[in-house]
Design an enzyme around this catalytic site. Structure first.
Site, PDB file in Angstrom:
ATOM      1  N   GLU A 198       4.478   6.240  18.032  1.00 36.36           N
ATOM      2  CA  GLU A 198       3.973   7.175  19.037  1.00 36.36           C
ATOM      3  C   GLU A 198       4.927   7.288  20.225  1.00 36.36           C
ATOM      4  OE1 GLU A 198       2.230   4.385  18.021  1.00 36.36           O
ATOM      5  OE2 GLU A 198       1.403   5.620  16.427  1.00 36.36           O
ATOM      6  N   ARG A 233       0.853  -1.192   0.000  1.00 39.22           N
ATOM      7  CA  ARG A 233       0.000   0.000   0.000  1.00 39.22           C
ATOM      8  C   ARG A 233       0.879   1.229   0.000  1.00 39.22           C
ATOM      9  NH1 ARG A 233      -1.819  -1.658   5.242  1.00 39.22           N
ATOM     10  NH2 ARG A 233      -4.008  -1.305   4.755  1.00 39.22           N
TER      11      ARG A 233
HETATM   12  I1  8IG Z   1       3.575  -2.791  12.544  1.00 42.50           I
HETATM   13  O1  8IG Z   1       3.150   0.629  17.364  1.00 42.50           O
HETATM   14  C1  8IG Z   1       3.189  -1.151  13.554  1.00 42.50           C
HETATM   15  N1  8IG Z   1       2.727  -0.085  12.930  1.00 42.50           N
HETATM   16  N2  8IG Z   1       1.597   4.026  14.735  1.00 42.50           N
HETATM   17  N3  8IG Z   1       2.392   2.319  16.066  1.00 42.50           N
HETATM   18  C2  8IG Z   1       2.040   2.789  14.841  1.00 42.50           C
HETATM   19  N4  8IG Z   1       2.136   2.081  13.747  1.00 42.50           N
HETATM   20  C3  8IG Z   1       2.574   0.829  13.878  1.00 42.50           C
HETATM   21  C4  8IG Z   1       2.947   0.264  15.084  1.00 42.50           C
HETATM   22  C5  8IG Z   1       2.848   1.056  16.258  1.00 42.50           C
HETATM   23  N5  8IG Z   1       3.343  -0.987  14.865  1.00 42.50           N
END
Ligand code: 8IG
Length: 278
Positions: free
Chosen positions: A199, A98
């Site tokens: 985050e 994607r």
């Molecule tokens: I795979 O912990 C994956 N994608 N925002 N936070 C965010 N995106 C993610 C995470 C995560 N793990």
């Protein structure tokens, strides 16, 4: 001289639905299929899952289809496949990758695959992702049905005054089918952050406080576009890591890929069974 008729996604005047129609025409020509029925978007950790759905009848490089770019992230494959759905005579259009909003090209390329699927005849889309989990009982490798989302990207795939109802973005009917196949499946609210950074622990606490169970960087913009196009949506997250602050250790993309490999068998069977019954 450039061809004045050439498709140019940078041209704000280009109608994204016209580009989707052009993409669908190429898919028809390259697959020999008049229509596809179900589209699947395979997120992080889901790439190996599609093989159980059925026989791959055609593989197309994204770069050969109008409006599709190349894969930007390691482990994301830049092809789409036309797959026969186990003896039903129906066809799945399976995207191996994607485009993410964090790539910085705007929202149009993020939802182009969804609009192309609709233009190719699909009436259902299964959107998968890898994400962080906010519930300690969801160990890495746990698939979770998306019940709803909170879109924290501050943007929308919809341009202009089209007011799309989002009361039931993630189809109750399709979630019931998934739960009939695997009664142990939990549901959760997916919170889309822009990324590409993960985050902070404070942001994860905020996500929890506003009603989130899963944090990621995809899916909600695609699901909104799918509803605009009238598609029925099933969203499934694979919890690949505990969200920041829930785990002792920092997050790594390798950990994400490893959790995906470990869960591939369960996720693949789930996808295949669900697609067979849609
Ligand atoms: I795979 O912990 C994956 N994608 N925002 N936070 C965010 N995106 C993610 C995470 C995560 N793990």
């Amino acid at each position: 001289m450039t061809d004045p008729a050439a498709t140019d996604l940078d041209d704000r005047a280009t109608d994204p639905f016209a580009v989707a129609d052009a993409a669908a025409a190429v898919i028809r020509e390259r697959t020999g299929a008049d229509r596809h029925d179900v589209a699947l978007v395979l997120g992080s950790g889901w790439r190996d899952s599609a093989d159980l759905i059925g026989e791959t009848l055609a593989t197309i490089h994204n770069t050969d289809v109008p409006g599709f770019g190349r894969a930007a992230v390691a482990g994301h494959s830049g092809v789409m496949r036309s797959v026969s759905i186990g003896g039903t005579g129906r066809r799945a259009l399976v995207y191996g990758t994607r485009t993410h909003y964090y790539e910085g090209e705007g929202v149009r390329p993020v939802v182009h695959g969804i609009r192309t699927a609709a233009a190719a005849g699909c009436t259902t889309v299964v959107i998968t992702n890898g994400c962080g989990g906010l519930r300690p009982e969801w160990a890495p490798g746990t698939p979770v049905l998306i019940s709803d989302h909170i879109n924290l990207t501050a943007t929308s795939p919809i341009e202009g005054p089209t007011f799309v109802d989002l009361t039931e973005v993630y189809s109750l009917r399709l979630r019931a089918i998934a739960k009939a196949i695997d009664p142990t499946l939990d549901e959760g609210v997916y919170v889309q952050f822009r990324g590409p950074h993960y985050e902070t622990p404070a942001e994860v606490r905020m996500a929890k406080l506003i009603g989130g169970d899963l944090v990621g960087m995809s899916t909600s913009l695609e699901a909104i576009a799918a509803r605009q196009s009238g598609l029925e949506v099933l969203g499934i997250s694979l919890v690949t890591n505990a969200a920041a602050g829930y785990s002792e250790t920092p997050l790594h993309h390798d950990e994400v890929l490893e959790a995906g490999r470990a869960a591939a068998d369960r996720c693949g069977r789930l996808l295949a069974d669900v697609v067979g019954r849609i």
